[in-house]
Design a protein around this motif. Structure first.
Motif, PDB file in Angstrom:
ATOM      1  N   GLU A 233      11.807  -5.048  21.594  1.00  0.00           N
ATOM      2  CA  GLU A 233      11.793  -4.449  22.923  1.00  0.00           C
ATOM      3  C   GLU A 233      10.417  -4.489  23.567  1.00  0.00           C
ATOM      4  OE1 GLU A 233      12.490  -0.038  24.993  1.00  0.00           O
ATOM      5  OE2 GLU A 233      13.154  -0.395  22.937  1.00  0.00           O
TER       6      GLU A 233
ATOM      7  N   SER B 153      16.493  14.239  26.346  1.00  0.00           N
ATOM      8  CA  SER B 153      16.619  12.876  25.827  1.00  0.00           C
ATOM      9  C   SER B 153      15.378  12.551  25.001  1.00  0.00           C
ATOM     10  CB  SER B 153      16.760  11.871  26.966  1.00  0.00           C
ATOM     11  OG  SER B 153      15.525  11.682  27.629  1.00  0.00           O
TER      12      SER B 153
ATOM     13  N   GLY C 288       9.355  11.250  23.986  1.00  0.00           N
ATOM     14  CA  GLY C 288       8.407  10.210  23.580  1.00  0.00           C
ATOM     15  C   GLY C 288       7.341   9.958  24.623  1.00  0.00           C
ATOM     16  N   LYS C 289       7.729  10.016  25.895  1.00  0.00           N
ATOM     17  CA  LYS C 289       6.766   9.786  26.970  1.00  0.00           C
ATOM     18  C   LYS C 289       5.730  10.909  27.030  1.00  0.00           C
ATOM     19  CE  LYS C 289       9.768   6.951  29.892  1.00  0.00           C
ATOM     20  NZ  LYS C 289       8.952   5.732  29.728  1.00  0.00           N
TER      21      LYS C 289
ATOM     22  N   GLU D 241      13.814   9.896  24.823  1.00  0.00           N
ATOM     23  CA  GLU D 241      12.895   9.078  25.618  1.00  0.00           C
ATOM     24  C   GLU D 241      11.888   9.938  26.379  1.00  0.00           C
ATOM     25  OE1 GLU D 241      12.943   5.616  29.104  1.00  0.00           O
ATOM     26  OE2 GLU D 241      14.756   6.773  28.664  1.00  0.00           O
ATOM     27  N   GLU D 242      12.343  11.026  27.004  1.00  0.00           N
ATOM     28  CA  GLU D 242      11.405  11.855  27.764  1.00  0.00           C
ATOM     29  C   GLU D 242      10.439  12.580  26.836  1.00  0.00           C
ATOM     30  OE1 GLU D 242      13.480  14.858  30.165  1.00  0.00           O
ATOM     31  OE2 GLU D 242      15.119  14.810  28.722  1.00  0.00           O
TER      32      GLU D 242
ATOM     33  N   VAL E 235       8.288   4.232  20.002  1.00  0.00           N
ATOM     34  CA  VAL E 235       8.659   3.296  21.062  1.00  0.00           C
ATOM     35  C   VAL E 235       7.652   3.346  22.203  1.00  0.00           C
ATOM     36  CG1 VAL E 235      10.346   2.839  22.885  1.00  0.00           C
ATOM     37  CG2 VAL E 235      11.131   3.258  20.556  1.00  0.00           C
ATOM     38  N   GLU E 236       7.324   4.545  22.647  1.00  0.00           N
ATOM     39  CA  GLU E 236       6.424   4.676  23.806  1.00  0.00           C
ATOM     40  C   GLU E 236       5.003   4.236  23.478  1.00  0.00           C
ATOM     41  OE1 GLU E 236       7.487   5.198  26.802  1.00  0.00           O
ATOM     42  OE2 GLU E 236       9.535   5.475  26.049  1.00  0.00           O
TER      43      GLU E 236
ATOM     44  N   ALA F 202      11.318   7.843  19.094  1.00  0.00           N
ATOM     45  CA  ALA F 202      11.031   7.834  20.531  1.00  0.00           C
ATOM     46  C   ALA F 202       9.530   7.783  20.793  1.00  0.00           C
ATOM     47  CB  ALA F 202      11.644   9.064  21.197  1.00  0.00           C
TER      48      ALA F 202
ATOM     49  N   LYS G 108       5.086   0.504  23.567  1.00  0.00           N
ATOM     50  CA  LYS G 108       5.093   0.054  24.961  1.00  0.00           C
ATOM     51  C   LYS G 108       3.690   0.093  25.560  1.00  0.00           C
ATOM     52  CE  LYS G 108       9.811   1.398  26.308  1.00  0.00           C
ATOM     53  NZ  LYS G 108      10.612   2.324  27.159  1.00  0.00           N
TER      54      LYS G 108
END
Length: 259
Positions: free
Chosen positions: A54, A224, A229-230, A226-227, A25-26, A22, A29
């Protein structure tokens, strides 16, 4: 928000899945070149393809054990220098402290304290010279709220926190930060495996146990990836230069303390 780290080189350890993935990924991005790492070649290469597809970022997979000197050297050799380091590694399994022998203790310390310190030692002088560096260490909520059965993990990660706390203050003048992310219960394979094992041991259904665990968290859910990773990406951003030596607990309010 533009994190203003496009073009930076990031190394994310133990990142073929879960929270490490995660974070990778961030950072991808955000425009970083990202070196990811794991020991399962198939899973790691699939993750690299997924992230690159992605995000369009350059993602470099390195099959290696980050707890070894050889593994660390091969990971760091993939980029000319490291701007961002995310330290991560799997923790020891649940075990009664009476069963943790000397060999297990030493291995736990190598995996969750010594190896991250070695990676910091390898990259930090270059960060200071370039006047930019972000180091994030993924530890555990058990650093603040120790759990029976995770004594070795808690001890090693607390040792890492204490060791790097002073280091963080010594390099802050050079726009180099060192922080810690303390995850609580997140939707990862480790959590699922733990629930399955506990349900089997207790003789209850895994869905019922999951509901009970979620109910005990004030947010009433698991986090999650994702959160998580952010949050990691923000600490790695150009905007986080005044945040250092901090432990950010991300657990949905599960820890009941004030500090």
């Amino acid at each position: 928000m533009d994190l203003d780290i496009a073009g930076r080189n990031a190394v994310v350890c133990a990142s073929s899945r879960g929270l490490g993935k995660a974070c990778a990924v961030e950072l991808a991005k955000a425009g970083c070149t990202v070196v990811i790492n794991g020991r399962d070649k198939t899973a790691l290469e699939e993750t690299a393809r997924e992230i690159a597809g992605e995000t369009g970022a350059t993602v470099i997979p390195v099959v290696a054990d980050v707890a070894t000197a050889d593994g660390q050297s091969r990971i760091l050799a993939e980029v000319p220098y490291v701007d961002i380091l995310v330290n991560n590694n799997g923790g020891p399994p649940y075990r009664d402290f009476r069963q943790v022998d000397r060999e297990a203790q030493l291995q736990g310390l190598v995996n969750n304290m010594v190896s991250p310190i070695e990676l910091v030692q390898a990259v930090i002088d270059g960060m200071v010279a370039r006047r930019f560096g972000r180091i994030v260490n993924i530890t555990s909520g058990s650093v603040k709220m120790p759990l029976a059965g995770l004594d070795l993990s808690s001890g090693a990660r607390l040792g890492l926190t204490g060791f790097l706390a002073g280091v963080a203050r010594s390099v802050a003048h050079a726009n180099v930060t060192i922080n810690f992310l303390l995850p609580g219960s997140f939707e990862t394979r480790r959590l699922t495996d733990g629930l399955n094992m506990a349900a089997l041991k207790q003789g209850v259904g895994v869905d019922a146990l999951r509901a009970e665990e979620e109910k005990a968290i004030p947010a009433k859910r698991f986090g999650s990836p994702e959160e998580f990773g952010k949050a990691c990406a923000f600490l790695c951003s150009a905007h986080a230069g005044y945040i250092t030596g901090q432990n950010l607990l991300i657990d949905g309010g599960a820890y009941p303390g004030v500090l």
